[in-house]
Scaffold this active site. Structure first.
Site, mmCIF file in Angstrom:
data_model
loop_
_atom_site.group_PDB
_atom_site.id
_atom_site.type_symbol
_atom_site.label_atom_id
_atom_site.label_comp_id
_atom_site.label_asym_id
_atom_site.label_seq_id
_atom_site.Cartn_x
_atom_site.Cartn_y
_atom_site.Cartn_z
ATOM 1 N N ASP A 103 -2.270 6.161 6.362
ATOM 2 C CA ASP A 103 -3.702 6.484 6.311
ATOM 3 C C ASP A 103 -4.430 5.940 5.096
ATOM 4 O OD1 ASP A 103 -2.729 7.995 4.254
ATOM 5 O OD2 ASP A 103 -2.847 9.901 5.314
ATOM 6 N N GLU A 125 3.687 6.529 11.635
ATOM 7 C CA GLU A 125 3.106 7.815 11.215
ATOM 8 C C GLU A 125 1.732 8.005 11.878
ATOM 9 O OE1 GLU A 125 1.806 9.328 7.087
ATOM 10 O OE2 GLU A 125 3.944 9.761 7.096
ATOM 11 N N GLU A 139 -8.756 9.430 4.029
ATOM 12 C CA GLU A 139 -7.556 9.193 4.840
ATOM 13 C C GLU A 139 -7.698 9.625 6.305
ATOM 14 O OE1 GLU A 139 -7.568 10.538 1.812
ATOM 15 O OE2 GLU A 139 -6.321 9.218 0.574
ATOM 16 N N HIS A 215 -3.240 13.865 -6.932
ATOM 17 C CA HIS A 215 -3.964 12.593 -7.043
ATOM 18 C C HIS A 215 -5.112 12.441 -6.058
ATOM 19 C CE1 HIS A 215 -2.662 10.610 -3.306
ATOM 20 N NE2 HIS A 215 -1.571 11.306 -3.446
ATOM 21 N N ARG A 217 -8.424 12.133 -3.909
ATOM 22 C CA ARG A 217 -9.831 11.926 -4.305
ATOM 23 C C ARG A 217 -10.616 13.221 -4.340
ATOM 24 N NH1 ARG A 217 -9.862 6.516 -3.747
ATOM 25 N NH2 ARG A 217 -11.734 5.526 -4.552
ATOM 26 N N HIS A 248 0.198 10.300 -11.651
ATOM 27 C CA HIS A 248 -0.258 9.143 -10.884
ATOM 28 C C HIS A 248 -0.939 8.176 -11.853
ATOM 29 C CE1 HIS A 248 -2.556 6.880 -7.873
ATOM 30 N NE2 HIS A 248 -1.816 7.450 -6.938
HETATM 31 C C1 UD1 Z 1 -4.231 5.612 -2.706
HETATM 32 C C2 UD1 Z 1 -4.665 5.948 -1.283
HETATM 33 C C3 UD1 Z 1 -4.218 7.352 -0.905
HETATM 34 C C4 UD1 Z 1 -2.730 7.536 -1.160
HETATM 35 C C5 UD1 Z 1 -2.391 7.123 -2.604
HETATM 36 C C6 UD1 Z 1 -0.903 7.180 -2.806
HETATM 37 C C7 UD1 Z 1 -6.765 5.013 -0.428
HETATM 38 C C8 UD1 Z 1 -8.240 5.087 -0.440
HETATM 39 N N1 UD1 Z 1 -6.119 5.898 -1.192
HETATM 40 O O1 UD1 Z 1 -4.936 6.498 -3.569
HETATM 41 O O2 UD1 Z 1 -4.479 7.575 0.487
HETATM 42 O O3 UD1 Z 1 -2.420 8.883 -0.960
HETATM 43 O O4 UD1 Z 1 -2.830 5.788 -2.837
HETATM 44 O O5 UD1 Z 1 -0.581 7.223 -4.166
HETATM 45 O O6 UD1 Z 1 -6.208 4.173 0.238
HETATM 46 N N2 UD1 Z 1 -3.520 2.428 -10.340
HETATM 47 C C9 UD1 Z 1 -2.773 1.718 -11.259
HETATM 48 N N3 UD1 Z 1 -1.529 1.255 -10.898
HETATM 49 C C10 UD1 Z 1 -0.988 1.486 -9.656
HETATM 50 C C11 UD1 Z 1 -1.742 2.224 -8.743
HETATM 51 C C12 UD1 Z 1 -3.006 2.680 -9.082
HETATM 52 O O7 UD1 Z 1 -3.214 1.484 -12.362
HETATM 53 O O8 UD1 Z 1 0.142 1.038 -9.383
HETATM 54 C C13 UD1 Z 1 -4.870 2.917 -10.704
HETATM 55 C C14 UD1 Z 1 -5.950 1.817 -10.707
HETATM 56 O O9 UD1 Z 1 -6.879 2.075 -11.714
HETATM 57 C C15 UD1 Z 1 -6.617 2.023 -9.344
HETATM 58 C C16 UD1 Z 1 -6.565 3.535 -9.230
HETATM 59 O O10 UD1 Z 1 -5.296 3.896 -9.765
HETATM 60 O O11 UD1 Z 1 -7.937 1.507 -9.284
HETATM 61 C C17 UD1 Z 1 -6.727 4.094 -7.847
HETATM 62 O O12 UD1 Z 1 -5.870 3.468 -6.914
HETATM 63 P P1 UD1 Z 1 -6.285 3.555 -5.333
HETATM 64 O O13 UD1 Z 1 -5.228 2.886 -4.534
HETATM 65 O O14 UD1 Z 1 -7.674 3.098 -5.128
HETATM 66 O O15 UD1 Z 1 -6.310 5.122 -5.046
HETATM 67 P P2 UD1 Z 1 -5.155 6.182 -5.107
HETATM 68 O O16 UD1 Z 1 -5.733 7.416 -5.693
HETATM 69 O O17 UD1 Z 1 -3.954 5.570 -5.713
HETATM 70 N N1 UDP Z 2 6.907 9.831 -5.569
HETATM 71 C C1 UDP Z 2 7.723 9.072 -6.422
HETATM 72 N N2 UDP Z 2 7.585 9.226 -7.796
HETATM 73 C C2 UDP Z 2 6.673 10.075 -8.321
HETATM 74 C C3 UDP Z 2 5.843 10.827 -7.446
HETATM 75 C C4 UDP Z 2 5.984 10.679 -6.082
HETATM 76 O O1 UDP Z 2 8.568 8.291 -5.968
HETATM 77 O O2 UDP Z 2 6.601 10.176 -9.560
HETATM 78 C C5 UDP Z 2 7.043 9.645 -4.095
HETATM 79 C C6 UDP Z 2 7.256 10.912 -3.302
HETATM 80 O O3 UDP Z 2 8.624 11.225 -3.202
HETATM 81 C C7 UDP Z 2 6.655 10.561 -1.948
HETATM 82 C C8 UDP Z 2 5.571 9.574 -2.304
HETATM 83 O O4 UDP Z 2 5.815 9.132 -3.627
HETATM 84 O O5 UDP Z 2 7.591 9.881 -1.118
HETATM 85 C C9 UDP Z 2 4.215 10.250 -2.216
HETATM 86 O O6 UDP Z 2 3.258 9.435 -2.757
HETATM 87 P P1 UDP Z 2 1.802 9.950 -3.129
HETATM 88 O O7 UDP Z 2 1.847 11.411 -3.432
HETATM 89 O O8 UDP Z 2 1.297 9.023 -4.172
HETATM 90 O O9 UDP Z 2 0.955 9.649 -1.814
HETATM 91 P P2 UDP Z 2 0.671 10.471 -0.464
HETATM 92 O O10 UDP Z 2 1.963 10.798 0.181
HETATM 93 O O11 UDP Z 2 -0.138 11.663 -0.851
HETATM 94 O O12 UDP Z 2 -0.153 9.512 0.346
#
Ligand code: UD1
Ligand code: UDP
Length: 374
Positions: A103, A125, A139, A215, A217, A248
Site C-alpha cells: 500500500d 497483500e 495507504e 512512523h 503520517r 524510523h
Molecule cells: C513510507 C510509506 C508507508 C510505509 C513506510 C514504511 C508512503 C506514502 N509511505 O512511509 O506506507 O508504511 O514507508 O516504513 O508510501 N528516509 C530516509 N532514509 C530511508 C527512508 C526514509 O532518510 O531509508 C526519510 C527521508 O527524509 C524521506 C522520509 O524519511 O523523505 C519519508 O519517507 P517516505 O517513504 O516518504 O515516508 P515513510 O514515512 O517512510
Molecule cells: N522492521 C525492521 N527494523 C526496525 C523496525 C521494523 O526490520 O527497526 C521491520 C518489521 O519487522 C516489519 C517492517 O519492518 O517487517 C515494518 O516496516 P514499517 O513499520 O516501516 O512499515 P509498515 O509495515 O507500517 O508499512
C-alpha cells in the site's frame, strides 16, 4: 517440450520501502528458484538505507535502483517520479508481468505505470481495508487503486478475499495465499540462533523491555508526542522496565522522539534494526507498541502482546486472534492497557496464540509462484 524451449516469463518485482523489501524478498527468492521465471528487481529508491538494509538480510539487491528519495519528500514527488521512472524501465525492457506489494506510493504509482502499458499486475497483500480513507493515509487509497488495477490478487486471508469480492473483483482473480511476512519471519526464526548482534542487546541484557516503533503520517505531530508521553508514563509505573525504540529514518519522527525520549538511561533510541535483530526484539520484549502494519502481523505470528497505536486497522485478524489491542494515540488508554498486560503476562497463553496464526503458514511465496507459473 517437443524440442521447443519453454517460454521463460519475465517478471518485474517493484519495491520501494522497507516493508516491501521484507515481504517481497521471499517471493523474489522463490521465483528465482524456478526455471520458468526471469526476475528483475526494480527499486524505486523511495527508501534508501532502510530498503537496502532489509534486502541485505536476504542477500538480495536491486537490479535497477531509481534512487528517487529526497529528504522530507512529498507524496506528489514520490508519485510522479515513480510513475515516470518505472514507466521508462517498462518501456525499455517490457516484462510479461509486474508484481507490486501492499500500500505504499511506490505500489500505487508503479501499478499505474504497468496499467498504462497493459502489463498484467500481481498485487501481493491484496484486499486489506480499514474502510477509512484518512487512516492510514494515503495507504488506504494506494491499496484500493492497486487492487483495482491488478489482474491477480494475492490475498493474505479469507477476510481480505471477502473485501475484494464485495468490491467486485472476479473470484478467479483472487488467491488466498497467506501473508509473505510469515515466510520472511520463518526464515529468520529458522536461521542461526544466538540472539541479537547490536550494541542495544548488551544494554538490554537481563532487563525486561518494551519495543516501540511509530512512523505513520497520521501520527506525526501531536499524536506522536502523546505516544512518547505514554511510554514515559508506563516506564514510571514499572521501574524495572527498559524501552527499545528503533527510530524510523523520517526526520518528522526522529525529531519528536529525540526531543521527548532522548537522554534517558532506561530508553534506548537507535537507528532501524537489521531484520533479524528486530525479530529478536519482538520475540524477547514484554510488550510491543507500534503503529506499523507489518508489526501487527509479526506480533500475531509470534503470539506477542502488542498495543496498536491507531484508531482503525486493516488487519482485524490480529485483534481477533488476541495478540493486538487497538489503543489509538490517546496516551492514557495506551498506558492503562500496557499496565494490564505487563501485570497479567501469561506465557502459556502466548504460546497457544502462536499456533493460531491467521496470517498463514509460511508458504505464501510458493503459492504465488504456482499461480504465476500457470
Ligand atoms: C513510507 C510509506 C508507508 C510505509 C513506510 C514504511 C508512503 C506514502 N509511505 O512511509 O506506507 O508504511 O514507508 O516504513 O508510501 N528516509 C530516509 N532514509 C530511508 C527512508 C526514509 O532518510 O531509508 C526519510 C527521508 O527524509 C524521506 C522520509 O524519511 O523523505 C519519508 O519517507 P517516505 O517513504 O516518504 O515516508 P515513510 O514515512 O517512510
Ligand atoms: N522492521 C525492521 N527494523 C526496525 C523496525 C521494523 O526490520 O527497526 C521491520 C518489521 O519487522 C516489519 C517492517 O519492518 O517487517 C515494518 O516496516 P514499517 O513499520 O516501516 O512499515 P509498515 O509495515 O507500517 O508499512
Amino acid at each position: 517440450m517437443n524440442g521447443q524451449a519453454r517460454k521463460i516469463k519475465k517478471i518485474d518485482v517493484v519495491i520501494g520501502t522497507r516493508p516491501e523489501a521484507i515481504k517481497m524478498a521471499p517471493v523474489i527468492l522463490e521465483l528465482r528458484g524456478r526455471e520458468t521465471f526471469s526476475v528483475r528487481v526494480i527499486a524505486t529508491g523511495q527508501h534508501t538505507d532502510m530498503l537496502s538494509q532489509a534486502l541485505g538480510y536476504f542477500s538480495l539487491s536491486a537490479d535497477v535502483n531509481l534512487g528517487i528519495m529526497k529528504n522530507r519528500q512529498s507524496l506528489d514527488y514520490i508519485t510522479s517520479s515513480v510513475l515516470v521512472g518505472v514507466g521508462e524501465l517498462f518501456d525499455s525492457d517490457p516484462p510479461d508481468a509486474a508484481l507490486v506489494h501492499g500500500d505504499t506510493t511506490t505500489t500505487f504509482a508503479s501499478a499505474l505505470a504497468a496499467f498504462y502499458r497493459r502489463i498484467p499486475i500481481g498485487h501481493v497483500e491484496a484486499g486489506l481495508r480499514s474502510f477509512d480513507m484518512s487512516r492510514p493515509f494515503p495507504e488506504e487509497m494506494n491499496r484500493l487503486f492497486a487492487d483495482r488495477l491488478a489482474a491477480w490478487h494475492f490475498a493474505p486471508t479469507g477476510q481480505s478475499r471477502e473485501n475484494l469480492l464485495r468490491e467486485g473483483a472476479r473470484d478467479e482473480s483472487i488467491f488466498v495465499t497467506g501473508n509473505t511476512v510469515v515466510d520472511a519471519l520463518n526464515a529468520v526464526l529458522a536461521g542461526p540462533a544466538g540472539g541479537a548482534s547490536g550494541a542495544f542487546a548488551q544494554r538490554l541484557a537481563g532487563h525486561r523491555f518494551i519495543l516501540l516503533t511509530a512512523h505513520r503520517r497520521e501520527s506525526w505531530g501531536e499524536p506522536l508526542v502523546r505516544i512518547c508521553r505514554a511510554l514515559l508514563g508506563i516506564l514510571d509505573l514499572h521501574p524495572d522496565l527498559m524501552a527499545l525504540v528503533p527510530m524510523h529514518k523520517n526526520p518528522e519522527v526522529r525529531d519528536v522522539m529525540r526531543n521527548f525520549l532522548g537522554g534517558r538511561s532506561r530508553i534506548i533510541l537507535c537507528d532501524p534494526l537489521d531484520y533479524p535483530d528486530f525479530v529478536w526484539a519482538m520475540d524477547n520484549c514484554e510488550l510491543i507498541m507500534s503503529d506499523s502494519g507489518g508489526v501487527q502481523e509479526e506480533a500475531t505470528s509470534l503470539g506477542k502482546p502488542a498495543l496498536i497505536l491507531r484508531d482503525v486497522t486493516e488487519r482485524p485478524e490480529a485483534v481477533e486472534q488476541g495478540s493486538c489491542v487497538l489503543v489509538g494515540t490517546d496516551g492514557e488508554r495506551a498506558a492503562k492497557e500496557a499496565d494490564a498486560i505487563l501485570r497479567g503476562y501469561n506465557r502459556e497463553e502466548l504460546m497457544e496464540r502462536r499456533l493460531k496464526n491467521p496470517f498463514g503458514d509460511g508458504f505464501a511465496s510458493s503459492r504465488i509462484a504456482d499461480v504465476l507459473s500457470r
